[in-house]
Design a protein around this motif. Structure first.
Motif, PDB file in Angstrom:
ATOM      1  N   SER A 198      39.887  40.061  35.090  1.00  0.00           N
ATOM      2  CA  SER A 198      41.414  39.461  35.235  1.00  0.00           C
ATOM      3  C   SER A 198      42.236  40.655  34.969  1.00  0.00           C
ATOM      4  CB  SER A 198      41.600  38.381  34.713  1.00  0.00           C
ATOM      5  OG  SER A 198      41.725  38.309  33.234  1.00  0.00           O
ATOM      6  N   THR A 199      42.187  41.296  33.984  1.00  0.00           N
ATOM      7  CA  THR A 199      43.139  42.232  33.405  1.00  0.00           C
ATOM      8  C   THR A 199      43.021  43.416  34.217  1.00  0.00           C
ATOM      9  OG1 THR A 199      43.062  41.520  31.074  1.00  0.00           O
ATOM     10  CG2 THR A 199      43.933  43.705  31.629  1.00  0.00           C
TER      11      THR A 199
ATOM     12  N   SER B 298      39.082  42.853  30.353  1.00  0.00           N
ATOM     13  CA  SER B 298      38.583  41.853  31.066  1.00  0.00           C
ATOM     14  C   SER B 298      38.655  41.931  32.706  1.00  0.00           C
ATOM     15  CB  SER B 298      39.312  40.490  30.679  1.00  0.00           C
ATOM     16  OG  SER B 298      40.542  40.485  31.050  1.00  0.00           O
TER      17      SER B 298
ATOM     18  N   LYS C 282      41.640  43.411  37.388  1.00  0.00           N
ATOM     19  CA  LYS C 282      42.349  43.143  38.708  1.00  0.00           C
ATOM     20  C   LYS C 282      44.009  42.989  38.705  1.00  0.00           C
ATOM     21  CE  LYS C 282      38.101  40.723  40.615  1.00  0.00           C
ATOM     22  NZ  LYS C 282      37.683  39.808  41.492  1.00  0.00           N
ATOM     23  N   GLY C 283      44.256  42.356  37.651  1.00  0.00           N
ATOM     24  CA  GLY C 283      45.645  42.233  37.639  1.00  0.00           C
ATOM     25  C   GLY C 283      46.604  43.526  37.991  1.00  0.00           C
TER      26      GLY C 283
ATOM     27  N   LYS D 219      51.891  38.463  38.188  1.00  0.00           N
ATOM     28  CA  LYS D 219      52.396  37.958  39.567  1.00  0.00           C
ATOM     29  C   LYS D 219      53.830  37.556  39.624  1.00  0.00           C
ATOM     30  CE  LYS D 219      49.770  34.714  41.237  1.00  0.00           C
ATOM     31  NZ  LYS D 219      49.260  33.267  41.370  1.00  0.00           N
TER      32      LYS D 219
ATOM     33  N   GLU E 253      34.065  43.762  40.038  1.00  0.00           N
ATOM     34  CA  GLU E 253      32.735  42.544  39.722  1.00  0.00           C
ATOM     35  C   GLU E 253      31.597  43.200  39.571  1.00  0.00           C
ATOM     36  OE1 GLU E 253      33.466  39.623  39.383  1.00  0.00           O
ATOM     37  OE2 GLU E 253      35.485  38.973  39.824  1.00  0.00           O
TER      38      GLU E 253
ATOM     39  N   ASN F  49      46.986  38.260  42.834  1.00  0.00           N
ATOM     40  CA  ASN F  49      46.749  38.694  41.330  1.00  0.00           C
ATOM     41  C   ASN F  49      46.557  37.598  40.630  1.00  0.00           C
ATOM     42  OD1 ASN F  49      47.330  39.860  38.814  1.00  0.00           O
ATOM     43  ND2 ASN F  49      49.158  41.046  39.671  1.00  0.00           N
ATOM     44  N   PRO F  50      45.440  37.760  40.124  1.00  0.00           N
ATOM     45  CA  PRO F  50      45.037  36.599  38.833  1.00  0.00           C
ATOM     46  C   PRO F  50      45.958  36.332  37.476  1.00  0.00           C
ATOM     47  CG  PRO F  50      43.468  38.297  38.776  1.00  0.00           C
ATOM     48  CD  PRO F  50      44.446  38.957  39.728  1.00  0.00           C
ATOM     49  N   ASP F  51      46.573  37.613  37.235  1.00  0.00           N
ATOM     50  CA  ASP F  51      47.461  37.457  35.858  1.00  0.00           C
ATOM     51  C   ASP F  51      48.749  36.883  36.344  1.00  0.00           C
ATOM     52  OD1 ASP F  51      48.838  38.076  33.757  1.00  0.00           O
ATOM     53  OD2 ASP F  51      48.179  40.091  33.761  1.00  0.00           O
ATOM     54  N   GLU F  52      49.035  35.868  35.893  1.00  0.00           N
ATOM     55  CA  GLU F  52      50.191  35.086  36.273  1.00  0.00           C
ATOM     56  C   GLU F  52      51.474  35.728  35.813  1.00  0.00           C
ATOM     57  OE1 GLU F  52      50.494  32.171  37.935  1.00  0.00           O
ATOM     58  OE2 GLU F  52      48.239  32.244  38.163  1.00  0.00           O
TER      59      GLU F  52
END
Length: 1478
Positions: free
Chosen positions: A996-997, A994, A999-1000, A1032, A976, A1026-1029
């Protein structure tokens, strides 16, 4: 000082026996006996040195090996064994007999004590063969031989006792005459070929030598009468004869003669002659003369009247004349004298031998040096006594294995003294670590008590034995000289050394200051240089006092404590503790050691002597310091002199050029060993100055030192000294620390072992890694080797002379500490550069020691914040240290040690990333460091994110998931901040993905690492974070797979994981995995799904999964044809039972299974388990009839299937196969099969489950009819099946409408069913149990028995079933379907007339015996029915038998009984009727 050539003690010998000739054998001695001797010649350009050795204990053998300075020390040598013992007359020279022979460039002349001369042509070791012997000739007939010499053309000259010289020509022709010429000093006419002279008598030849002068071979001979004669060998003429004016005292005699190389410029030939005085006090002296040579028509020689006398004390070993010097090898050192004219005696340069150095290092030089080591260690480590013995052991062990001290033959002999036997090959294969373990185990075994005193005593004994063996096996034999380069070396019994000149500081430390004529200025450049030199000399005298007070052991302890890892005490505490010993003496614990080891009396004397010595030191220091202060006028002046002196100790800057040539030559070995010697001296000198200045500060009030002077010492001089100490400490560490062995799994090492790498130097390097003689300094030399293009101190192709070695040491020290260009690098930055080189070559332990030492030194300054803020060197240090720890953890460590290294690596990487300037510093490292480039200027958070990701990847590469997980989590914390700062700077080069990418990806890595660590809860938390579904769900599936593979799948059912919104997904993944897994795999996923659903109280789904499990198991079992079918059937039963139990928990209205689950079974059959999941609807052309799945499976159907499977299971135990055909007759067929197998319980269960009403009765009749048949003796089958003790009945009827699970009586009676008699009990048991379902079953049984065997005796229990049906209810024969009347009828039908008559009489009699009160009960049955017809048939049958004459008497008796009974019965009926009417 002597500089051993590392690796020269590891020669292996090829044996070459010289063939003997019996004709030349002689028993008496003709030539002088041999002694330990050695010599060499240098031939060629570049020169190659051929060395020979003869050992006194092995006189028949001559050892030969060749040295090439531009190559490494040879591994093989030649040992030539002669038939007789050799004399000392052995000569090597260039081969000029066979000039065109390149394979044999050398000639060897050897003379045995028996007078046999040999000429051998020599070449490389691999070319030696028996053909190398050119000529062999016996000189025994020519009389005793006093001395001999040889030429390069095959001429051997021997001196005889009669004063003549005999010349022998040894040529290639074996038939050529050996004797050639006799040279005799005879003024009269004598025969040229051996006639005796009639002139005056001459003395015997004492010694002779041959030298080439102006291209002619001249023979120089000395005689016992003091004459020197020179002969021209080519013309056989005497050129010179002179009576030498030697010592005038009586008893002095000429012994030896040495000839130097003629100087063509001055036409001077140097000669050296040894005189020996054999009087009461034996003394020797060498007299040096000069012969002037004039060349005209013939050579004219003239003796120079001046002579140079060199007295010899303590004996001599070898003498050589080199250029304008004479080298005298004595027992206690090498003396080099300049050859001057008109000077009778000059000062000599003395070089110490290695014996002194070895004795000093092993504490053998004085009586109490080893005890001082133990005492001082106790005084320094008094607060940490547990470390005293390990430190002492480490010091001694380190010194034993130091290059130059470690000697293979000496160590092997010492181990042999302790009964540690090693073969030569095995011993040479031991690495430094292997030797350490072997020696430590030996010491621990010898020190049985285990206390520190006993262990130290074992060390003392071991070192003393080793030193004795070292001196015995490696004594000096001769000199190696090269007049073209002024090189001087030493040939020992089992090694070779060179000599170097001493540094000025070494001369100051080794000699008395008063004896130094030219005191070195040490760079003093003040106006009053003389005064400064005096002050420096006085100051150094005080420093020597300090050194003598502590002894030579203090520096050993100081060095060990600095390089020990982990450190025993802080480096800041070492100097104060040594200073305390200077001020107050040894500690009380050290005094106790004297008492325990020496006894109280000796300890008291030792204590008084130490106290006296301490007082003397204090007084002498005080007087010297006051005198020094008085002479200088102020302490500031003295401190300025000290500061200038300290600058001399700093490695000098030299700008050099380097190439990348990898060479492991002899010069490199000399350089490394010389570097270790110089570094040791510099380190000890700097330490002495440090202690001296610290002592000045401690007594500053007593010597009138001002506060400014104290501040200068503490703030300027001591930090400067500490920097110098650490520089020379590191240089000494590199030159003496053995390298690490190459890891087996290292790919580059495997290439080296396979010799795929084309570089021979690197292959040889890998072979030497781990050996004691191959230190870390060689690795630096292999990476950067001076080409000496601009500053050529010496030719690398020849062995360096005494000064060249010192110059090369200075160059190497400059490169090591200051870099290639001599730029001003900080110690931190240079250490990082050196550590990177070591790290690149797999020297991880060395990197750890190096960087730990540097880190401790920098932290000692208490300016860590300032250090981090300088140039990023602090970050580089921790980065390399982290790489080192990581590689160590990966390289074979296990358990606690590996965890410790991993934690240290993580700590170092975090510190490297958090330091100031880390981004620029770490990215400046070479590409080998592994850091990917980061374009553009990025924020600190973005850099840390980048670095943490790299660290995560490197830990992952080494399969260390613990560290990788920590850096993945650390990187998540930076995402972040890095993204926000990146947006503010509008620079998207660093973060092109990104949030999310990123972090995923990081959460996916966290999940992977936690799964590797079996941290399943953390892995699941990473999944839900994990923000990436997509990621996940992928890792959720991976989690399930890992849990399944590691047997931890039950964690999903225990409620430990919070399935937040993922419950259905988890179920889907489990179901998907179950569909594609082997149905027999353990743990079984269907059972897991059952537990999963049961935990959620989803009973119907739980039942569905277990039913699906049973269905799949049945399908795959039938397809694969398992041999142990009963195991699979048992599993099917368990699954069906679990499904039934689950459905019993549901309301009866909903006790059914969703059939859609069964579609998955068909789906599995269509698609392999490894393919991706595709739904049925997605399949084109699917032929599955969806209408067929509209029916639901209720609990009744499952129970029916359970019953059939139970029957099949029991049949499989009995090895009977049955397959359910699915028809209506299948249960009946199954019942018949069960009855045949004696599985009655299961047969009744199946019948009661699938039959109702009349069908049930017919089935029961069939069963009991079959069971009755088995009771007949002539029908029972002895091979009956069903006796398997492992079978178990599962169901038993308890009522008409209920089925329960419990044990079967089949198993209880299985042993009894093996014979026919047990069938009656079984029939009785089941008939009693199941007659309630069908009352005619006893009739069926009786009728079957009688039909089968009309004469069979019906069992009593069966008859009672007919009789007991009406008891206490009626007195007649009618009633239920199994009554006495039916039995009576059966008796009559099957000819059992006696039983029928008795049965009728029994019932008629029982009715007649009733009381009158029961008349109504007696009349009622007879009013309904009486078997008149059957009785009539019985009567008729009896009459017919009487008529036929068969059993007449018996039949008549039965008729009479029957007639009488019927009459009485009719009369009773009549009376009862009348009574009833009345």
């Amino acid at each position: 000082m002597e500089v051993p050539i590392l690796g020269s003690d590891s020669l292996k010998w090829l044996e070459f026996p010289v063939p003997s000739s019996s004709s030349n054998a002689a028993s008496d001695t003709c030539a002088p006996l041999t002694h330990d001797c050695a010599s060499s010649i240098a031939i060629g350009d570049p020169p190659a040195y051929l060395i020979y050795r003869i050992h006194k204990h092995l006189p028949h053998a001559l050892e030969l090996f060749e040295l090439c300075p531009d190559k490494e020390f040879p591994k093989l040598g030649l040992r030539i064994t002669f038939p007789q013992a050799l004399s000392s007359s052995v000569f090597l020279c260039k081969n000029e007999i066979d000039v065109g022979s390149r394979s044999h460039p050398y000639l060897l002349y050897a003379l045995t004590v028996a007078g046999v001369a040999y000429l051998l042509r020599l070449g490389t070791v691999s070319n030696y063969a028996s053909s190398s012997v050119v000529r062999e000739i016996s000189l025994h007939p020519h009389g005793p031989i006093a001395s001999a010499a040889a030429t390069t053309t095959g001429c051997l000259v021997v001196g005889r006792n009669d004063g003549s010289l005999a010349c022998f020509q040894l040529t290639l022709e074996s038939n050529a005459p050996g004797f050639l010429q006799e040279l005799r000093d005879d003024p009269g006419i004598g025969s040229l070929w051996g006639f005796m002279s009639r002139g005056r008598t001459v003395g015997a030849v004492q010694d002779l030598a041959i030298s080439m002068v102006r291209g002619k071979p001249l023979i120089f001979a000395i005689y016992t009468d003091g004459m020197l004669r020179v002969w021209d060998l080519s013309s056989h003429l005497r050129l010179f004869s002179h009576k030498l004016n030697g010592p005038t005292m009586a008893g002095a005699a000429l012994v030896r003669l040495w000839i130097g190389q003629a100087d063509n410029d001055s036409s001077t030939i140097p000669l050296a002659m040894l005189y020996r005085d054999n009087s009461e006090i034996c003394s020797e002296a060498i007299h040096v003369y000069s012969l002037h040579c004039n060349v005209a028509e013939r050579i004219a020689l003239l003796m120079d009247p001046s002579e140079q006398v060199i007295p010899i004390e303590d004996g001599w070993i070898d003498v050589k004349l080199v250029s304008n010097k004479i080298c005298i090898l004595k027992n206690n050192g090498l003396m080099l004298h300049e050859l001057h004219k008109n000077v009778s005696m000059v000062d000599a340069v003395c070089y110490a031998l290695q014996e002194d150095f070895v004795a000093d290092q092993l504490f053998q030089s004085s009586e109490h040096s080893s005890d001082d080591l133990f005492v001082i260690t106790h005084s320094i480590l008094s607060s940490s006594k547990d470390h005293i013995l390990p430190i002492v052991s480490s010091i001694i062990l380190r010194r034993l294995l130091l290059p130059g001290i470690h000697h293979n033959a000496a160590l092997r002999t010492t181990l042999l003294d302790y009964n540690r036997h090693w073969t030569e090959s095995d011993f040479h294969s031991l690495t430094a670590d292997g030797l350490k373990k072997e020696i430590l185990s030996l010491i621990e075994h010898e020190g049985l008590t285990g206390n520190s005193s006993s262990i130290f005593c074992c060390w003392k004994i071991f070192c003393a034995r080793y030193f004795q063996n070292w001196c015995k096996s490696n004594g000096p034999c001769g000199l190696l000289v090269d007049s073209s380069t002024d090189t001087v070396g030493l040939i020992r019994k089992s090694s070779v050394s060179s000599f170097r000149s001493l540094e000025d500081i070494e001369r100051v430390n080794d000699g008395s200051l008063d004896e130094l004529g030219n005191f070195p200025s040490f760079g003093l450049d003040s106006s009053d240089e003389a005064l400064d030199c005096d002050l420096l000399a006085e100051m150094l005298r005080c420093v020597i006092y300090v050194n003598q007070q502590l002894g030579k052991t203090a520096s050993a302890i100081f060095y060990e404590l600095l390089i020990s890892a982990p450190p025993v005490i802080s480096s800041e505490e070492i100097i104060p503790r040594l200073l305390k010993i200077l001020e107050t003496g040894y500690s009380s614990t050290a005094s106790m050691l004297h008492i325990s080891g020496l006894g109280p009396d000796v300890a008291w004397e030792k204590k008084l002597a130490d106290h006296k010595n301490l007082r003397k030191f204090s007084i002498d220091m005080m007087l010297s310091l006051h005198a020094l202060h008085k002479k200088s006028g102020s302490w500031s002046h003295i401190l300025s002199v000290i500061e200038n002196y300290l600058k001399y100790l700093i490695p000098q800057k030299m700008i050099q050029k380097y190439d990348a040539e990898v060479v492991l030559d002899i010069n490199a070995a000399i350089l490394v060993q010389a570097t270790s010697q110089v570094a040791k001296v510099m380190l000890e000198s700097a330490l002495d100055i440090h202690l001296f200045l610290s002592y000045l500060v401690s007594i500053s009030g007593q010597i009138n030192m001002l506060h400014d002077d104290i501040s200068k010492i503490q703030l300027e001089l001591i930090p400067m000294i500490q920097e110098i100490i650490y520089e020379w400490l590191l240089l000494h560490f590199f030159a003496t620390t053995p390298s690490e062995s190459a890891a087996i799994e290292d790919f580059s090492s495997q290439l080296s072992l396979l010799q795929i790498d084309s570089n021979k130097g690197r292959r040889s390097w890998n072979e030497k890694l781990g050996k004691c003689e191959f230190t870390l300094a060689f690795i630096f030399l292999l990476n950067v080797r001076s080409s000496s293009r601009e500053q050529s101190h010496y030719d690398l192709r020849s062995i360096p002379n005494v000064q060249d070695i010192v110059d090369s040491v200075r160059e190497f020290a400059s490169w090591t500490m200051l870099g290639q260009n001599g730029e001003s690098l900080t110690l931190l930055r240079r250490a990082a550069d050196l550590a990177f080189i070591l790290l690149r070559h797999g020297q991880y332990d060395a990197v750890e020691h190096l960087l730990t030492i540097v880190e401790a030194h920098l932290l000692k300054e208490k300016t860590s914040h300032g250090i981090q803020a300088t140039d990023g060197g602090w970050c580089i240090l921790h980065h390399l240290l982290g790489c080192c720890f990581l590689a160590q953890a990966h390289r074979g460590l296990h358990g606690v040690l590996k965890e410790r290294k991993v934690h240290e690596a993580v700590r170092c990487f975090f510190r490297a990333a958090s330091g100031k300037g880390s981004a620029q510093a770490l990215q400046s490292l070479p590409q080998e460091a592994g850091l990917p480039p980061l374009d553009g200027i990025v924020s600190d958070a973005a850099w840390r994110l980048h670095y943490y990701q790299w660290a995560m990847q490197i830990f992952e590469q080494y399969n260390i998931s613990e560290g990788a997980c920590q850096f993945a989590l650390a990187a998540l914390e930076q995402v972040e901040e890095a993204y926000s700062s990146n947006n503010q700077s509008h620079d998207r080069a660093a973060l092109n993905e990104s949030v999310s990418t990123i972090k995923g990806s990081l959460w996916a890595h966290v999940c992977k690492f936690t799964l590797d660590l079996n941290l399943f809860y953390d892995a699941y938390c990473a999944i839900i974070s994990n923000p990436d579904e997509e990621s996940k769900y992928i890792w959720l599936r991976r989690l399930i797979i890992v849990l399944y593979e590691r047997g931890a799948i039950k964690i999903l059912c225990g409620g430990q994981l919070p399935f937040i919104g993922l419950t259905e997904k988890v179920e889907q993944e489990l179901a998907w995995k179950a569909e594609r897994s082997d149905i027999l795999a353990k743990p079984n996923l269907y059972k897991l799904l059952y537990a999963f659903e049961m935990h959620r109280h989803n009973w119907r789904k739980a039942a569905s999964y277990m039913y699906l499990y049973s269905a799949r198991l049945r399908t795959e079992t039938s397809l694969k044809g398992y041999q142990q079918l009963w195991r699979s059937l048992k599993e099917i039963l368990n699954g069906l039972s679990a499904a039934i139990n689950a459905l019993h928990l549901v309301h009866p209205a909903y006790a059914w299974i969703d059939p859609l689950l069964e579609r998955n079974t068909l789906h599995n059959e269509q698609y392999p388990s490894k393919k991706a999941r595709i739904t049925i609807e997605d399949q084109p052309g699917n032929d599955v009839d969806l209408q067929s799945w509209k029916f639901y499976i209720d609990i009744q159907k499952i129970e029916n299937e359970f019953v059939l499977t139970s029957a099949e299971y029991l049949l499989s135990l009995a090895h009977v196969k049955w397959t359910n055909t699915g028809t209506k007759r299948a249960p009946l067929e199954l019942v018949d099969l069960l009855i045949q197998t004696n599985l009655y319980d299961m047969a009744f269960t199946v019948l009661l489950r699938f039959s109702k009403g009349s069908e049930l009765k017919r089935g029961l009749e069939r069963i009991f009819s079959a069971m009755s048949l088995k009771c007949c003796p002539h029908i029972v089958d002895s091979s009956r099946v069903g006796d398997d003790p492992t079978k178990q009945g599962l169901l038993l009827t308890s009522s008409k409408d209920e089925v329960i699970v419990h044990g079967s009586p089949d198993m209880c009676l299985s042993n009894q069913q093996s014979n026919g008699t047990s069938q009656w009990g079984t029939l009785e048991l089941y008939l009693e149990r199941y007659k309630v379902f069908h009352a005619r079953l006893p009739l069926i049984v009786a009728e079957t028995l009688l039909r089968t065997d009309s004469q069979i005796e019906l069992p009593l229990w069966l008859v009672k079933l007919f009789k007991d049906g009406k008891r206490d209810k009626t007195l007649g024969m009618t009633g239920q379907e199994s009554n006495p009347a039916l039995l009576f009828q059966l008796y009559v039908d099957y000819g059992r007339y006696r039983e029928a008559t008795n049965l009728l009489l029994e019932y008629i009699g029982s009715s007649a015996s009733m009381r009158p009160a029961n008349i109504m009960n007696r009349k009622r049955p007879f009013g309904v029915w009486f078997p008149y017809t059957t009785i009539q048939r019985l009567w008729c049958q009896l009459e017919e038998m009487v008529k036929s004459g068969y059993m007449v008497d018996q039949c008549k008796q039965l008729k009479d009984l029957l007639h009488g009974a019927l009459l009485k019965h009719l009369e009773l009926v009549k009376v009862d009727s009348e009574d009833a009417l009345g």
